[in-house]
Design a protein around this motif. Structure first.
Motif, short mmCIF file in Angstrom:
data_model
loop_
_atom_site.label_atom_id
_atom_site.label_comp_id
_atom_site.label_asym_id
_atom_site.label_seq_id
_atom_site.Cartn_x
_atom_site.Cartn_y
_atom_site.Cartn_z
N PRO A 46 0.93 -1.60 0.17
CA PRO A 46 0.06 0.25 -0.49
C PRO A 46 1.27 1.65 0.18
CG PRO A 46 -1.66 -1.09 1.23
CD PRO A 46 0.51 -2.07 1.50
N LEU A 47 2.11 1.33 0.78
CA LEU A 47 2.97 2.86 0.50
C LEU A 47 3.46 2.97 -0.65
CD1 LEU A 47 5.03 2.29 3.84
CD2 LEU A 47 2.46 3.46 3.52
N VAL A 48 3.70 1.72 -1.48
CA VAL A 48 4.58 1.91 -2.45
C VAL A 48 3.22 2.05 -3.80
CG1 VAL A 48 5.76 0.93 -4.18
CG2 VAL A 48 6.46 -0.58 -2.29
N SER A 49 2.85 1.54 -3.34
CA SER A 49 1.65 1.94 -4.58
C SER A 49 1.00 3.07 -4.02
CB SER A 49 -0.15 0.61 -3.97
OG SER A 49 0.48 -0.41 -4.60
N SER A 50 0.61 3.83 -2.93
CA SER A 50 0.38 4.84 -2.38
C SER A 50 1.13 6.52 -3.21
CB SER A 50 -0.33 5.48 -1.05
OG SER A 50 -0.27 6.93 -1.12
N ALA A 51 2.87 5.86 -2.92
CA ALA A 51 3.85 6.87 -3.75
C ALA A 51 3.16 6.66 -5.55
CB ALA A 51 4.91 6.04 -3.49
N ILE A 52 3.00 5.58 -5.67
CA ILE A 52 2.91 5.71 -7.09
C ILE A 52 1.56 6.33 -7.75
CG2 ILE A 52 2.09 3.68 -9.72
CD1 ILE A 52 4.01 2.09 -7.34
N ILE A 53 0.45 6.36 -7.58
CA ILE A 53 -0.62 6.98 -7.80
C ILE A 53 -0.42 8.68 -7.89
CG2 ILE A 53 -2.77 7.58 -6.56
CD1 ILE A 53 -3.26 4.71 -5.71
N THR A 54 0.73 8.85 -6.56
CA THR A 54 0.83 10.41 -6.53
C THR A 54 1.89 10.70 -7.59
OG1 THR A 54 0.58 10.09 -3.63
CG2 THR A 54 2.24 11.83 -4.84
N ALA A 55 2.54 9.67 -7.42
CA ALA A 55 4.03 10.26 -8.36
C ALA A 55 3.45 10.23 -10.28
CB ALA A 55 4.66 8.80 -8.08
N SER A 56 1.89 9.54 -10.69
CA SER A 56 1.74 9.17 -11.78
C SER A 56 0.47 9.74 -11.77
CB SER A 56 0.60 7.59 -12.28
OG SER A 56 0.12 7.55 -11.14
N ASP A 57 0.20 11.15 -11.49
CA ASP A 57 -0.39 12.58 -11.44
C ASP A 57 -2.12 11.86 -11.07
OD1 ASP A 57 -1.26 15.12 -11.49
OD2 ASP A 57 -2.04 14.59 -13.73
N ASN A 58 -2.53 11.24 -9.75
CA ASN A 58 -3.20 10.81 -9.13
C ASN A 58 -3.84 9.32 -10.26
OD1 ASN A 58 -2.72 12.49 -6.88
ND2 ASN A 58 -3.99 13.66 -7.55
N ASN A 59 -3.07 8.82 -10.73
CA ASN A 59 -3.38 7.76 -12.30
C ASN A 59 -3.77 6.18 -11.01
OD1 ASN A 59 -3.82 5.69 -13.96
ND2 ASN A 59 -2.98 6.64 -15.20
N ASN A 60 -4.62 6.19 -10.68
CA ASN A 60 -5.59 5.31 -9.40
C ASN A 60 -4.96 3.73 -10.08
OD1 ASN A 60 -5.93 7.07 -7.39
ND2 ASN A 60 -8.51 6.94 -8.48
N ASN A 61 -5.15 3.24 -11.48
CA ASN A 61 -4.87 2.26 -11.80
C ASN A 61 -3.57 1.62 -11.92
OD1 ASN A 61 -8.12 2.17 -12.90
ND2 ASN A 61 -6.99 0.76 -13.18
N MET A 62 -2.59 2.83 -12.08
CA MET A 62 -0.50 2.45 -12.47
C MET A 62 -0.13 1.20 -11.24
SD MET A 62 1.77 3.24 -14.43
CE MET A 62 0.77 4.73 -15.43
N PRO A 63 -0.89 1.44 -10.01
CA PRO A 63 -0.08 0.40 -9.28
C PRO A 63 -0.39 -0.71 -9.76
CG PRO A 63 -1.73 1.79 -7.78
CD PRO A 63 -1.81 2.04 -9.28
N PHE A 64 -1.21 -1.08 -10.58
CA PHE A 64 -1.18 -2.85 -11.35
C PHE A 64 0.27 -3.29 -11.80
CE2 PHE A 64 -5.90 -1.80 -10.42
CZ PHE A 64 -6.61 -2.55 -9.84
N ALA A 65 0.34 -2.35 -12.02
CA ALA A 65 1.54 -2.63 -13.19
C ALA A 65 3.35 -3.29 -11.97
CB ALA A 65 2.18 -1.40 -13.28
N PHE A 66 2.99 -2.47 -11.12
CA PHE A 66 4.16 -3.00 -9.86
C PHE A 66 3.48 -4.34 -9.41
CE2 PHE A 66 3.94 -2.73 -5.20
CZ PHE A 66 5.28 -2.97 -4.85
N LEU A 67 2.18 -4.48 -9.64
CA LEU A 67 1.49 -5.42 -8.64
C LEU A 67 2.08 -6.96 -10.16
CD1 LEU A 67 -2.14 -4.05 -6.83
CD2 LEU A 67 0.55 -5.17 -5.77
N PHE A 68 1.78 -6.86 -10.93
CA PHE A 68 1.75 -7.71 -11.87
C PHE A 68 2.98 -7.87 -11.53
CE2 PHE A 68 2.33 -8.72 -15.84
CZ PHE A 68 1.96 -9.88 -16.29
N GLY A 69 4.19 -7.63 -11.78
CA GLY A 69 5.37 -8.14 -11.87
C GLY A 69 5.75 -8.61 -10.79
N LEU A 70 5.76 -8.09 -9.24
CA LEU A 70 5.38 -8.82 -7.87
C LEU A 70 5.15 -10.35 -8.19
CD1 LEU A 70 7.44 -7.89 -6.25
CD2 LEU A 70 4.98 -7.63 -4.41
N GLY A 71 3.53 -10.11 -8.77
CA GLY A 71 3.04 -11.81 -8.92
C GLY A 71 3.65 -12.43 -9.15
#
Length: 529
Positions: A468-493
């Motif tokens: 969640p902390l990484v995803s929160s940072a990703i959303i903030t860094a991507s100009d509030n794109n709420n779907n961007m964390p899924f890129a990180f989650l797919f790679g990690l999975g």
């Protein structure tokens, strides 16, 4: 999982009827700790109450609802224009203005960090004396109290109080769930038919591998039935909640809708207490270990966690699964949280819509978990194979969200997708909660089963606050794109599945047997630590 019959077959005292946790023969008290049908069903009933509706479903939804109502449109000066569907929504939180979805993820991470620290201290208590039932009772009492406290948080101006209740609710929910879950291997091991099978091994009438497979299937049965019973009970609770919402006229105004959230949380807390009482009185307080010399209840958790982590390097299969559990647990927990924030926005925080969605999700969850179990039972499929099949569909879920990074046509952005998600999640993803827990018992030494369950819980909570902390940072860094964390989650999975592939359950039994022998000689958990 250690097959106790493998510890020695020379005398009845060394048979599976020996209490491996106390080191004393239990022949004289075998019936005292044999799992009865009444005790088993009280175990199932507890999970009907601890279904997550208060701390995991409506609590987070009410928290995000309060944030939305208290927030402002970032395109205007602070607190001039209220948030509206389809526009951004921010609030000042921890030093800067953040998107409310980012706030939820950040708070989620803080909650899991606290859980990890807490479990480091108390996680091992379940291994000593008869402490574990008391821990479950305390966590349950706190969870019920938090549920009732939501009745005092119905105004958006009190969203900061909602932060505290959200964090406490998640901690109490996960803590009670962790120590309740830790009871199921012992319940399964002491089922009359499992005890009989173990006795046949001790008498040379059955191969130990055959008994191990039978005991594994019994653990899967207890785990899967508990989830199925919980799902059926939860459907009935949600049906009553629909009536409550009609009576409160939740759809008539925003104020009514917000009040309805708090009422539903309090109602689910009351049901939890009612369902928990039989387990509190009927659970048999099976004996545990003695505290190691030079330790106290305040220090034993840190010491035992250190030892368990060190010993995991010897228990190679356990370590491989620990890494997988760390990574995939993070992927699923964060994925569900991210989708939850998107879902709440799509349905505009409607209590009725969310309740109906939950009914669909829980119905399909019951069908999914029980169907997985029937297939496993029919074809005698291993726990690992079932888990591998389940993990594939978790990855599909992350791909679904990933598609929405660059398009508004797909990616949990439409009401029809949310309904489809609830069906998909229930049928194909929810079996994770049964099989991932059962797999822990497959690769952990029996005498320290509670310790290893706590260790896995600590690892799970550690990963759960990282995601969640990484995803929160990703959303903030991507100009509030709420779907961007899924890129990180797919790679990690994808990376995590490699570790599961290399886990060998048969090798794990041998490693755990050697571990138990070393522990018996005080080499693993002895004074020289």
């Amino acid at each position: 999982m250690v097959d106790i019959a493998m510890k020695g077959q020379d005398t009845p005292a060394e048979s599976p009827l020996e209490d491996s946790r106390s080191g004393k023969s239990s022949q004289g008290s075998e019936s005292t700790y044999t799992t009865t049908r009444v005790e088993l069903w009280s175990f199932y009933l507890y999970y009907v109450g601890n279904n997550g509706l208060s701390g995991f479903n409506f609590g987070p939804s009410q928290f995000q609802n309060l944030l939305f109502l208290a927030g402002y449109d970032p395109s205007e000066p602070p607190f001039v224009a209220p948030c509206a569907s389809g526009t951004g929504c921010v609030l000042p939180y921890l030093g800067k203005a953040r998107d409310i979805n980012s706030i939820v993820l950040l708070t989620n991470g803080i909650s899991f960090a606290i859980q990890a620290a807490l479990l480091l201290m108390i996680g091992a208590w379940a291994d000593y004396g008869r402490w574990r039932p008391n821990i479950t009772i305390v966590f349950t009492a706190v969870a019920v109290a938090v549920s009732l406290a939501w009745l005092g948080v119905e105004d958006p101006s009190r969203w900061r109080a909602g932060v505290a209740l959200y964090v406490l609710g998640l901690i109490a929910y996960q803590g009670s769930l962790t120590f309740w879950t830790a009871a199921f291997p012992g319940l399964a091991r002491q089922l009359p038919e499992v005890q009989e099978s173990a006795l046949q091994v001790a008498e040379g009438k059955k191969e130990s591998d055959v008994h191990a497979a039978f005991e594994s299937l019994s653990r899967n049965r207890v785990s899967n039935i508990s989830f199925t019973v919980s799902s059926v009970g939860e459907i009935l609770i949600l049906a009553v909640m629909v009536g409550i919402l009609k009576g409160l006229k939740a759809g008539d105004s925003t104020e009514n809708n917000t009040k309805a959230f708090s009422v539903l949380i309090a109602f689910s807390g009351a049901i939890w207490l009612l369902c928990a009482l039989p387990w509190f009185f009927l659970e048999k307080r099976r004996p545990g270990l003695s505290l190691p010399p030079g330790t106290s209840l305040l220090t034993v958790g840190f010491r035992q966690t250190y030892v368990a982590l060190r010993e995991c390097l010897r228990l190679k299969q356990t370590f491989l699964y620990l890494v997988f559990y760390f990574l995939m647990g993070d992927v699923l927990n964060t994925t569900v949280t991210v989708i939850g924030t998107l879902q709440n926005s799509v349905v505009a925080y409607s209590t009725l819509q969310l309740t109906l969605l939950l009914i669909v999700g829980i119905v399909t969850q019951a069908l999914g978990i029980y169907s997985f179990w029937l297939v496993q039972k029919r074809f005698q499929i291993s726990t690992k194979a079932m888990l591998c099949f389940n993990v594939f569909w978790i990855l599909v879920l992350t791909v679904w969200g990933l598609i929405g990074v660059h398009t508004d046509k797909f990616g949990f952005k439409h009401v029809w997708e949310i309904w489809l998600y609830q069906v998909f999640y229930g049928l194909m993803v929810c079996p994770w909660y049964a099989y991932s827990q059962t797999m822990i018992s497959e690769v952990s030494p029996l005498p320290q089963m509670f310790l290893f369950f706590a260790l896995f819980s600590v690892v799970g909570k550690t990963s759960a606050f990282i995601g969640p902390l990484v995803s929160s940072a990703i959303i903030t860094a991507s100009d509030n794109n709420n779907n961007m964390p899924f890129a990180f989650l797919f790679g990690l999975g994808t990376v995590s599945t490699v570790f599961l592939y290399f886990v060998d359950v048969k090798k794990s039994r041998v490693e755990c047997e050697e571990f138990v022998k070393a522990e018996a000689d005080r080499k693993a958990f002895g004074e020289g630590l």
